[in-house]
Write a protein that holds these residues in place. Structure first.
Motif, mmCIF file in Angstrom:
data_model
loop_
_atom_site.group_PDB
_atom_site.id
_atom_site.type_symbol
_atom_site.label_atom_id
_atom_site.label_comp_id
_atom_site.label_asym_id
_atom_site.label_seq_id
_atom_site.Cartn_x
_atom_site.Cartn_y
_atom_site.Cartn_z
ATOM 1 N N UNK A 334 0.815 -1.214 0.000
ATOM 2 C CA UNK A 334 0.000 0.000 0.000
ATOM 3 C C UNK A 334 0.849 1.266 0.000
ATOM 4 N N UNK A 335 2.137 1.133 0.319
ATOM 5 C CA UNK A 335 3.029 2.300 0.291
ATOM 6 C C UNK A 335 3.593 2.565 -1.097
ATOM 7 N N UNK A 336 3.418 1.619 -2.031
ATOM 8 C CA UNK A 336 4.000 1.745 -3.361
ATOM 9 C C UNK A 336 2.995 2.407 -4.303
ATOM 10 N N UNK A 337 2.770 3.687 -4.071
ATOM 11 C CA UNK A 337 1.730 4.399 -4.825
ATOM 12 C C UNK A 337 2.090 4.576 -6.294
ATOM 13 N N UNK A 338 3.388 4.485 -6.636
ATOM 14 C CA UNK A 338 3.809 4.725 -8.020
ATOM 15 C C UNK A 338 3.961 3.443 -8.834
ATOM 16 N N UNK A 359 -4.120 -1.412 -3.337
ATOM 17 C CA UNK A 359 -3.933 0.013 -3.048
ATOM 18 C C UNK A 359 -2.997 0.675 -4.045
ATOM 19 N N UNK A 360 -2.385 -0.116 -4.912
ATOM 20 C CA UNK A 360 -1.460 0.426 -5.922
ATOM 21 C C UNK A 360 -2.280 0.962 -7.092
ATOM 22 N N UNK A 361 -2.806 2.127 -6.928
ATOM 23 C CA UNK A 361 -3.810 2.643 -7.859
ATOM 24 C C UNK A 361 -3.253 2.951 -9.252
ATOM 25 N N UNK A 362 -1.932 3.024 -9.395
ATOM 26 C CA UNK A 362 -1.339 3.286 -10.706
ATOM 27 C C UNK A 362 -0.918 2.012 -11.428
ATOM 28 N N UNK A 363 -1.253 0.861 -10.859
ATOM 29 C CA UNK A 363 -0.830 -0.413 -11.433
ATOM 30 C C UNK A 363 -1.448 -0.608 -12.814
ATOM 31 N N UNK A 364 -0.573 -0.882 -13.795
ATOM 32 C CA UNK A 364 -1.010 -1.112 -15.173
ATOM 33 C C UNK A 364 -0.960 -2.594 -15.519
ATOM 34 N N UNK A 365 0.113 -3.273 -15.093
ATOM 35 C CA UNK A 365 0.299 -4.687 -15.439
ATOM 36 C C UNK A 365 0.611 -5.481 -14.184
ATOM 37 N N UNK A 366 -0.143 -6.549 -13.950
ATOM 38 C CA UNK A 366 0.047 -7.430 -12.791
ATOM 39 C C UNK A 366 0.106 -8.861 -13.299
ATOM 40 N N UNK A 382 -11.137 -3.772 -8.067
ATOM 41 C CA UNK A 382 -11.813 -2.722 -8.831
ATOM 42 C C UNK A 382 -11.159 -1.360 -8.620
ATOM 43 N N UNK A 383 -10.373 -1.224 -7.545
ATOM 44 C CA UNK A 383 -9.686 0.042 -7.288
ATOM 45 C C UNK A 383 -8.581 0.311 -8.305
ATOM 46 N N UNK A 384 -8.138 -0.718 -9.003
ATOM 47 C CA UNK A 384 -7.036 -0.577 -9.953
ATOM 48 C C UNK A 384 -7.586 -0.054 -11.279
ATOM 49 N N UNK A 385 -7.896 1.215 -11.305
ATOM 50 C CA UNK A 385 -8.560 1.816 -12.462
ATOM 51 C C UNK A 385 -7.680 1.828 -13.706
ATOM 52 N N UNK A 386 -6.350 1.756 -13.529
ATOM 53 C CA UNK A 386 -5.437 1.820 -14.674
ATOM 54 C C UNK A 386 -5.038 0.442 -15.187
ATOM 55 N N UNK A 387 -5.509 -0.621 -14.546
ATOM 56 C CA UNK A 387 -5.079 -1.971 -14.891
ATOM 57 C C UNK A 387 -5.490 -2.334 -16.320
ATOM 58 N N UNK A 388 -4.494 -2.671 -17.150
ATOM 59 C CA UNK A 388 -4.789 -3.095 -18.519
ATOM 60 C C UNK A 388 -4.380 -4.543 -18.773
ATOM 61 N N UNK A 389 -3.420 -5.054 -18.000
ATOM 62 C CA UNK A 389 -2.891 -6.399 -18.235
ATOM 63 C C UNK A 389 -2.940 -7.185 -16.931
ATOM 64 N N UNK A 390 -3.663 -8.315 -16.931
ATOM 65 C CA UNK A 390 -3.757 -9.168 -15.747
ATOM 66 C C UNK A 390 -3.565 -10.613 -16.158
#
Length: 709
Positions: A334-338, A359-366, A382-390
């Motif tokens: 949760x501290x890794x906001x970037x 909590x990593x709201x800028x996460x694009x790829x996981x 659902x909080x990961x609004x930027x997620x494009x790749x899972x």
């Protein structure tokens, strides 16, 4: 009292000012000499002809008083030919940029020995020659920045080679063919030396200890070489380092926690693709400025240190293909906001996906695929609004219905790979699954799911790649599949599908240009050469795999309309009737497998026109007559025709009777060597050569199985 100037005097004065502001004849001649020696000048000669003053020429900048040329910027002009030594006559030249052209020959010593040039960039050309020639240069050159990367230069870096470069600050010599030891003497020659980039060469030996004396060194990159040994502790005395990258070498040993704490300015640590062992030291948390941590494809093990959560500037964490274990929940993400990219594929992590990751709201790829994770995804994803790749495949996740209901709220999701989970569950056919409006790639393969191909997939209007193989799906192939206008890759093999192959199965219309959105290309594709990675956007190779089902009827002749199809596999079904001669229209076809059916008739001679066909199998059918002998058929093994006792031909040592031998078709012999279709097989997906994504890649490309790395 000011003197009075009449019109005549004013005109005379202006002409004198204009004359004084013009470049010298020597400079003008030097530039024209450079252009005249080129075989292609990119139209510069005609452009420069429009002005007599070379200070006004395109790509030329002069001093403020207009008396001296200071900058020559001619990058990306399609220039071809040698670099003329005449450019060394520009005695006031400060910056010379000839990058991104097709220049050849050697690098003139007149440029390197210039008494004025501070920045010289000849990168991305075809220059050749031995860099050892630099040893003849006079001492105390003013050159500060030298970029000779991406050429064909050779030689070794010795202390004598660079002894005159006392002002050198930056050297980029990557992507050449330099050999020998990695140099460290730059810091002794030039006290301000700050940037050294030597990646993609053939350098060997160990990492020199002397780099610890480089007090100004900020960037040290020597990836994709043949370096060995361990990282010396002295290296970590270079406390100004911001970027340290030695990926894809043969470095071994452990990452020592004590010395690394000296690198408080470190933003990039890239040691991927080596043979490092041990664990990530707890002291990693002291690198507060760290933005990229790449330790992928090593033999590292142990749990992730909880201190990783202290690296609050992290943007990329790449730990794929190691032996890491333990629970991810030990780290407070949760501290890794970037954080934007988190890649854990092919390790041995256990437990569940920790709530703090959401909590990593800028996460694009996981990508936690290929581990031992279990449980269910949390609604907090659902909080990961930027997620494009899972990619969560090859774990032990359960409840596919709940997973899809949750993930449909991730509106930006473009790639969803969830196969090899949810074992023996039922494929949800719930009309409430109506999200995924941006999804382009979906894999729900190898789950042993029962049910039918669900109707909600018909709503995925942007879908280009669909993998449902390895389940227990039954019923016919739905005709609504024609509504997926962008579908270019379909694998529904190894199911229990019945009925005929519908004409609607023909993949996306040839007029439809399909490609992945560039935003999803956050993870590289690796082939069996670990020094190569690909991020190139390409059109999705058209592939159709219906093998290992219970399909009946005939092969639709309309298959010949899909001109760009690369792979067609309909083996292990109950198809009958002839092989449509229209398949010969599939000029790009590389794989054709019709084996283990009830197909009758002859092998059409027109198939000789498939010049790129490398895999062909019609074994175990009821074919008869002569086997074509021209084109690619001369390269196929006899096993490709086994189980067809009525076939004949030299490849089977079974002579055909005179009545069976028909006219040999005339094969189109136009040159096709330049059309290397296999080149498009890279850059579409995000595999790493590990268990889960490797299987996806294999089925996606449909041709050659990639090697695990």
């Amino acid at each position: 009292m000011l003197p009075f100037f009449g019109p005549t005097q004013v005109m005379l004065l202006l002409s004198l000012v204009s004359l004084a502001a013009s470049c010298t004849e020597k400079e003008r001649s030097s530039l024209l000499q450079f252009i005249s020696e080129l075989s292609r000048d990119g139209g510069l000669s005609s452009s420069w002809r429009n002005a007599s003053d070379c200070c006004k020429w395109e790509g030329i900048v002069c001093s403020s008083d207009g008396t001296t040329i200071t900058d020559v910027t001619l990058s990306s002009r399609s220039l071809q030919g040698p670099i003329s030594p005449s450019l060394g006559n520009l005695t006031g030249l400060l910056h010379l940029d000839l990058s991104n052209n097709m220049l050849s020959g050697g690098l003139p010593m007149e440029l390197l020995s210039s008494k004025s040039i501070l920045v010289l960039d000849v990168s991305f050309n075809q220059l050749e020659g031995d860099i050892d020639d630099l040893a003849s240069l006079a001492p105390r050159q003013p050159l500060q920045v030298l970029n000779i990367s991406s050429n064909l230069l050779t030689g070794q870096f010795t202390s004598a080679t660079w002894r005159g470069m006392v002002n050198l600050v930056t050297l980029n010599a990557s992507n050449n063919t330099f050999t020998g030891k990695i140099p460290m003497h730059f810091c002794n020659i030039s006290p301000s030396f700050a940037v050294l980039e030597l990646s993609y060469n053939q350098l060997s030996s160990t990492v020199p200890k002397g780099f610890g004396n480089c007090s100004a060194l900020r960037v040290l990159k020597a990836g994709h070489n043949n370096l060995s040994g361990s990282l010396p502790d002295e290296l970590f005395n270079a406390t100004s380092l911001e970027h340290l990258a030695f990926p894809n070498n043969y470095l071994n040993g452990v990452l020592d926690g004590s010395p690394i704490t000296n690198l408080r300015n470190l933003a990039t640590l890239d040691l991927g693709g080596n043979i490092l062992t041990g664990s990530i030291p707890d002291s990693i948390g002291q690198l507060k400025k760290l933005e990229e941590l790449r330790l992928d494809r090593n033999s590292m093990s142990g749990e992730l240190p909880s201190s990783l959560g202290n690296c609050t500037n992290l943007i990329i964490i790449d730990l794929k293909a190691n032996n890491f274990s333990g629970e991810l929940a030990k780290v407070n993400f949760s501290t890794l906001h970037n954080l934007e990219i988190f890649d854990l594929v092919y390790n041995s992590f256990t437990g569940t996906v920790p709530e703090s990751i959401y909590s990593c709201r800028n996460l694009i790829a996981l990508r936690p695929s290929g581990n031992l994770l279990h449980g269910q995804l949390s609604p907090r994803i659902r909080n990961l609004k930027s997620l494009t790749f899972l990619s969560i495949g090859y774990n032990n996740f359960t409840n596919i219905t709940n997973t899809l209901q949750i993930l449909k709220s991730c509106k930006n999701l473009t790639v969803l790979l969830i196969g090899s989970n949810f074992i023996n569950e039922t494929m949800p056919d719930d009309n409430s699954i109506d999200g995924f409006e941006n999804l382009q790639a979906l894999d729900i393969g190898s789950c042993q799911l029962s049910g039918k191909i669900p109707f909600w997939i018909s709503k995925l209007t942007k879908l280009e790649l669909l993998i449902l193989q390895g389940n227990r799906l039954s019923g016919p192939i739905p005709t609504w599949i024609i509504s997926l206008n962008y579908l270019s890759y379909l694998d529904i093999s190894n199911n229990s599908l019945t009925g005929e192959i519908p004409v609607a199965i023909m993949l996306a219309s040839e007029k439809t240009a399909t490609h992945f959105d560039p935003k999803i290309f956050n993870l590289p594709v690796y082939d069996n050469n670990p020094s190569r990675q690909y991020r190139i956007l390409v059109t999705v190779p058209k592939t159709l795999d219906l093998s290992s089902n219970n399909l009946t009827g005939v092969i639709p002749p309309d298959i010949g309309q899909v001109k760009s199809l690369l792979s067609l596999n309909i083996s292990f079904n109950n198809l009958m009737g002839p092989i449509p001669s229209s398949i010969s229209n599939l000029a790009n076809l590389q794989l054709l497998d019709l084996s283990n059916n009830n197909i009758t008739g002859e092998v059409p001679a027109a198939l000789q026109n498939l010049h790129f066909l490398s895999k062909f199998n019609v074994s175990n059918n009821d074919l008869e007559g002569p086997i074509p002998t021209g084109g690619q058929f001369a390269t196929f093994q006899n096993s490709s025709f086994d189980g067809n006792p009525k076939l004949c031909g030299s490849i089977l040592d079974r002579r055909c009777s005179s009545t069976e031998v028909g006219p040999v078709s005339i094969v189109d012999r136009k040159p096709f060597g330049s059309k290397v279709i296999f080149a498009i097989a890279f850059g579409v997906f995000f595999g790493v050569g590990v268990l889960y994504d490797q299987m996806v890649l294999y089925r996606y490309f449909g041709l050659e199985k990639f090697v695990l790395t």
